[in-house]
Design an enzyme around this catalytic site. Structure first.
Site, PDB file in Angstrom:
ATOM      1  N   HIS A   1      -4.354   1.756   7.884  1.00  0.00           N
ATOM      2  CA  HIS A   1      -2.959   2.226   7.805  1.00  0.00           C
ATOM      3  C   HIS A   1      -2.823   3.383   6.806  1.00  0.00           C
ATOM      4  O   HIS A   1      -2.241   4.424   7.122  1.00  0.00           O
ATOM      5  CB  HIS A   1      -2.060   1.046   7.401  1.00  0.00           C
ATOM      6  CG  HIS A   1      -0.611   1.393   7.268  1.00  0.00           C
ATOM      7  ND1 HIS A   1       0.346   0.930   8.144  1.00  0.00           N
ATOM      8  CD2 HIS A   1       0.057   2.155   6.368  1.00  0.00           C
ATOM      9  CE1 HIS A   1       1.535   1.407   7.786  1.00  0.00           C
ATOM     10  NE2 HIS A   1       1.386   2.146   6.698  1.00  0.00           N
ATOM     11  N   GLU A   2      -3.384   3.186   5.610  1.00  0.00           N
ATOM     12  CA  GLU A   2      -3.209   4.209   4.559  1.00  0.00           C
ATOM     13  C   GLU A   2      -4.009   5.471   4.863  1.00  0.00           C
ATOM     14  O   GLU A   2      -3.543   6.581   4.619  1.00  0.00           O
ATOM     15  CB  GLU A   2      -3.595   3.647   3.187  1.00  0.00           C
ATOM     16  CG  GLU A   2      -2.825   2.418   2.734  1.00  0.00           C
ATOM     17  CD  GLU A   2      -1.313   2.533   2.821  1.00  0.00           C
ATOM     18  OE1 GLU A   2      -0.767   3.660   2.799  1.00  0.00           O
ATOM     19  OE2 GLU A   2      -0.657   1.490   2.930  1.00  0.00           O
TER      20      GLU A   2
ATOM     21  N   GLN B   1       3.258   9.967   1.228  1.00  0.00           N
ATOM     22  CA  GLN B   1       4.525   9.217   1.227  1.00  0.00           C
ATOM     23  C   GLN B   1       5.367   9.526  -0.007  1.00  0.00           C
ATOM     24  O   GLN B   1       6.560   9.237  -0.025  1.00  0.00           O
ATOM     25  CB  GLN B   1       4.263   7.708   1.294  1.00  0.00           C
ATOM     26  CG  GLN B   1       3.715   7.251   2.632  1.00  0.00           C
ATOM     27  CD  GLN B   1       3.512   5.755   2.638  1.00  0.00           C
ATOM     28  OE1 GLN B   1       2.524   5.255   2.133  1.00  0.00           O
ATOM     29  NE2 GLN B   1       4.464   5.024   3.197  1.00  0.00           N
TER      30      GLN B   1
ATOM     31  N   CYS C   1       5.925  -0.243   7.401  1.00  0.00           N
ATOM     32  CA  CYS C   1       5.592   0.913   6.568  1.00  0.00           C
ATOM     33  C   CYS C   1       6.775   1.227   5.658  1.00  0.00           C
ATOM     34  O   CYS C   1       7.915   1.215   6.114  1.00  0.00           O
ATOM     35  CB  CYS C   1       5.277   2.116   7.458  1.00  0.00           C
ATOM     36  SG  CYS C   1       4.832   3.593   6.532  1.00  0.00           S
ATOM     37  N   LEU C   2       6.493   1.511   4.395  1.00  0.00           N
ATOM     38  CA  LEU C   2       7.557   1.847   3.439  1.00  0.00           C
ATOM     39  C   LEU C   2       8.309   3.112   3.852  1.00  0.00           C
ATOM     40  O   LEU C   2       9.441   3.315   3.446  1.00  0.00           O
ATOM     41  CB  LEU C   2       6.972   2.039   2.031  1.00  0.00           C
ATOM     42  CG  LEU C   2       6.446   0.782   1.331  1.00  0.00           C
ATOM     43  CD1 LEU C   2       5.765   1.158   0.028  1.00  0.00           C
ATOM     44  CD2 LEU C   2       7.563  -0.218   1.069  1.00  0.00           C
TER      45      LEU C   2
ATOM     46  N   HIS D   1      -2.247   7.692   7.169  1.00  0.00           N
ATOM     47  CA  HIS D   1      -1.229   8.526   6.514  1.00  0.00           C
ATOM     48  C   HIS D   1      -1.807   9.866   6.053  1.00  0.00           C
ATOM     49  O   HIS D   1      -1.135  10.893   6.088  1.00  0.00           O
ATOM     50  CB  HIS D   1      -0.664   7.808   5.281  1.00  0.00           C
ATOM     51  CG  HIS D   1       0.496   6.894   5.556  1.00  0.00           C
ATOM     52  ND1 HIS D   1       1.679   7.324   6.111  1.00  0.00           N
ATOM     53  CD2 HIS D   1       0.664   5.560   5.327  1.00  0.00           C
ATOM     54  CE1 HIS D   1       2.532   6.293   6.206  1.00  0.00           C
ATOM     55  NE2 HIS D   1       1.928   5.208   5.752  1.00  0.00           N
TER      56      HIS D   1
ATOM     57  N   GLY E   1       0.840  -1.191   0.000  1.00  0.00           N
ATOM     58  CA  GLY E   1       0.000   0.000   0.000  1.00  0.00           C
ATOM     59  C   GLY E   1       0.872   1.236   0.000  1.00  0.00           C
ATOM     60  O   GLY E   1       2.059   1.175   0.324  1.00  0.00           O
TER      61      GLY E   1
HETATM   62 CO    CO Z   1       2.766   3.331   5.658  1.00  0.00          CO
END
Ligand code: CO
Length: 162
Positions: free
Chosen positions: A131-132, A51, A89-90, A135, A46
């Site tokens: 999660h997204e 991000q 998380c990326l 963000h 995701g």
């Molecule tokens: Co993330």
């Protein structure tokens, strides 16, 4: 399409609140395509627009056994239950943490063509949506850790990285 740089923890852009998308224009469609390519290139499950440094309410989710979701202005309208999950998380590579998420969520959003949709999700899809969408509000999964012991270093990033 283009691969965009993924912003890392510590960059203030990850703490901003993203703006709603008012028109699903060509440039929004292009951003969605770039985000998909960026997420897939990073083996992510995701990605949210902040991000990649864009403060717009757009998220991408791609998890096994589900179609790829590109959601505009996503909003959780209902959630129920609670479960403990492991999350990465990326924007926070090399770590994963144990946190609590809802068991199921209902989300409304626009799809990439601007059509209103509603998604009822549980398990990993529900977790990814939370999660997204976090963000988009400047919230990171580490904010949900009960204590720092719940965060663990990992040598190789493991799924799911969002
Ligand atoms: Co993330």
């Amino acid at each position: 399409m283009a691969i965009l740089p993924i912003q890392r923890f510590g960059n203030p852009v990850l703490r901003e609140k993203s703006k709603r998308v008012t028109t699903v224009s060509k440039s929004i469609q292009k951003l969605i395509d770039d985000m998909i390519e960026t997420m897939q290139n990073a083996y992510g499950a995701g990605l949210a627009a902040p991000q990649v440094g864009r403060l717009l309410r757009i998220i991408i989710i791609e998890i096994p056994d589900e179609k790829l979701f590109a959601l505009i202005n996503p909003e959780i309208v209902k959630k129920s239950g609670e479960r403990v999950v492991t999350e990465g998380c990326l924007s926070f590579p090399g770590y994963r943490g144990e946190i609590k998420r809802a068991e199921s969520v209902t989300c409304k959003a626009l799809d990439r063509n601007g059509k209103a949709i509603r998604i009822k999700a549980n398990d990993l899809l529900a977790q990814s949506l939370e999660h997204e969408i976090d963000h988009l509000n400047g919230v990171l999964y580490v904010d949900h850790l009960e204590s720092e012991d719940k965060l663990e270093k990992v040598e190789t990033p493991e799924y799911p990285m969002e």
